[in-house]
Design a protein around this motif. Structure first.
Motif, PDB file in Angstrom:
ATOM      1  N   VAL A   1       0.845  -1.214   0.000  1.00 45.35           N
ATOM      2  CA  VAL A   1       0.000   0.000   0.000  1.00 45.35           C
ATOM      3  C   VAL A   1       0.872   1.253   0.000  1.00 45.35           C
ATOM      4  N   HIS A   2       1.912   1.262   0.810  1.00 46.91           N
ATOM      5  CA  HIS A   2       2.793   2.431   0.896  1.00 46.91           C
ATOM      6  C   HIS A   2       3.450   2.716  -0.450  1.00 46.91           C
ATOM      7  N   GLU A   3       3.951   1.693  -1.104  1.00 44.50           N
ATOM      8  CA  GLU A   3       4.624   1.895  -2.388  1.00 44.50           C
ATOM      9  C   GLU A   3       3.646   2.291  -3.494  1.00 44.50           C
ATOM     10  N   VAL A   4       2.442   1.729  -3.477  1.00 44.89           N
ATOM     11  CA  VAL A   4       1.426   2.126  -4.463  1.00 44.89           C
ATOM     12  C   VAL A   4       1.069   3.598  -4.260  1.00 44.89           C
ATOM     13  N   ALA A   5       0.914   4.005  -3.012  1.00 42.22           N
ATOM     14  CA  ALA A   5       0.596   5.403  -2.718  1.00 42.22           C
ATOM     15  C   ALA A   5       1.702   6.333  -3.204  1.00 42.22           C
ATOM     16  N   GLN A   6       2.955   5.912  -3.046  1.00 45.60           N
ATOM     17  CA  GLN A   6       4.065   6.736  -3.544  1.00 45.60           C
ATOM     18  C   GLN A   6       4.061   6.816  -5.065  1.00 45.60           C
ATOM     19  N   LEU A   7       3.813   5.688  -5.726  1.00 47.52           N
ATOM     20  CA  LEU A   7       3.801   5.689  -7.196  1.00 47.52           C
ATOM     21  C   LEU A   7       2.686   6.590  -7.731  1.00 47.52           C
ATOM     22  N   TRP A   8       1.518   6.505  -7.126  1.00 49.94           N
ATOM     23  CA  TRP A   8       0.365   7.253  -7.609  1.00 49.94           C
ATOM     24  C   TRP A   8       0.284   8.654  -7.015  1.00 49.94           C
ATOM     25  N   MET A   9       1.174   8.962  -6.064  1.00 46.27           N
ATOM     26  CA  MET A   9       1.164  10.247  -5.368  1.00 46.27           C
ATOM     27  C   MET A   9      -0.210  10.543  -4.775  1.00 46.27           C
ATOM     28  N   LYS A  10      -0.742   9.553  -4.072  1.00 48.45           N
ATOM     29  CA  LYS A  10      -2.028   9.667  -3.399  1.00 48.45           C
ATOM     30  C   LYS A  10      -1.818   9.375  -1.925  1.00 48.45           C
ATOM     31  N   PRO A  11      -2.702   9.862  -1.072  1.00 43.95           N
ATOM     32  CA  PRO A  11      -2.585   9.513   0.343  1.00 43.95           C
ATOM     33  C   PRO A  11      -2.856   8.025   0.549  1.00 43.95           C
ATOM     34  N   ILE A  12      -2.184   7.467   1.536  1.00 50.84           N
ATOM     35  CA  ILE A  12      -2.342   6.037   1.824  1.00 50.84           C
ATOM     36  C   ILE A  12      -3.798   5.704   2.115  1.00 50.84           C
ATOM     37  N   SER A  13      -4.490   6.593   2.810  1.00 48.42           N
ATOM     38  CA  SER A  13      -5.889   6.341   3.165  1.00 48.42           C
ATOM     39  C   SER A  13      -6.797   6.272   1.935  1.00 48.42           C
ATOM     40  N   GLU A  14      -6.389   6.885   0.840  1.00 45.61           N
ATOM     41  CA  GLU A  14      -7.178   6.802  -0.394  1.00 45.61           C
ATOM     42  C   GLU A  14      -6.902   5.504  -1.146  1.00 45.61           C
ATOM     43  N   VAL A  15      -5.657   5.049  -1.099  1.00 44.76           N
ATOM     44  CA  VAL A  15      -5.302   3.799  -1.777  1.00 44.76           C
ATOM     45  C   VAL A  15      -5.997   2.626  -1.110  1.00 44.76           C
TER      46      VAL A  15
END
Length: 152
Positions: free
Chosen positions: A127-141
């Motif tokens: 989740v953390h890495e997906v959030a970084q790739l998409w530049m979205k908050p973790i809570s949204e991912v």
């Protein structure tokens, strides 16, 4: 004297008394049948599938890789910054390559005290890495994601 040895049959190796491995030592339905790396692979895939249900079509564009340990370069960078050993890293998509998330198996296995904690750590890393790739908050991912460590 020129003698040729007979060809040995290929297949499971047996000792000279006809004994030896005949099949799997552990039945397939028991958890120990799968090795630790195979179970870790399953955990990463389960995490990716969990996110794919929330983000159909987007997670499939990310390539998930599993390495035993981070590269020397990443370890040196973490050491220079006074950070802990990285548990995961990501590489954005290029012109001809998909985005990649690399999960490091051995550091995660060393931190986790049991299987449940290992599954949670793997999912947190994904989740953390997906959030970084998409530049979205973790809570949204992943809205169900609540890390205990805010500095994750």
């Amino acid at each position: 004297m020129n003698s040729k040895l007979p060809d040995r049959p290929s297949g499971p190796r047996r000792n000279r008394h006809g004994r030896g491995r005949r099949g799997p030592l552990i039945p397939m339905h028991l958890p120990a049948y799968r090795s630790r790396p195979e179970r870790f692979d399953d955990a990463v895939m389960a995490s990716a599938q969990r996110l794919a249900q929330r983000w159909p079509g987007k997670i499939e564009k990310i390539e998930f890789l599993i390495d035993p340990v981070p590269s020397d370069k990443l370890l040196d960078q973490a050491s220079a910054l006074g950070e802990r050993v990285p548990l995961a890293s990501s590489v954005p998509a290029g012109a001809r390559s998909p985005a990649r998330i690399i999960i490091y198996r051995l550091p995660i296995e060393q931190i986790a005290e049991n299987t449940g904690e290992l599954l949670d750590l793997v999912h947190q890393c994904v989740v953390h890495e997906v959030a970084q790739l998409w530049m979205k908050p973790i809570s949204e991912v992943d809205p169900s994601y609540f890390p205990e460590d805010p500095d994750f």
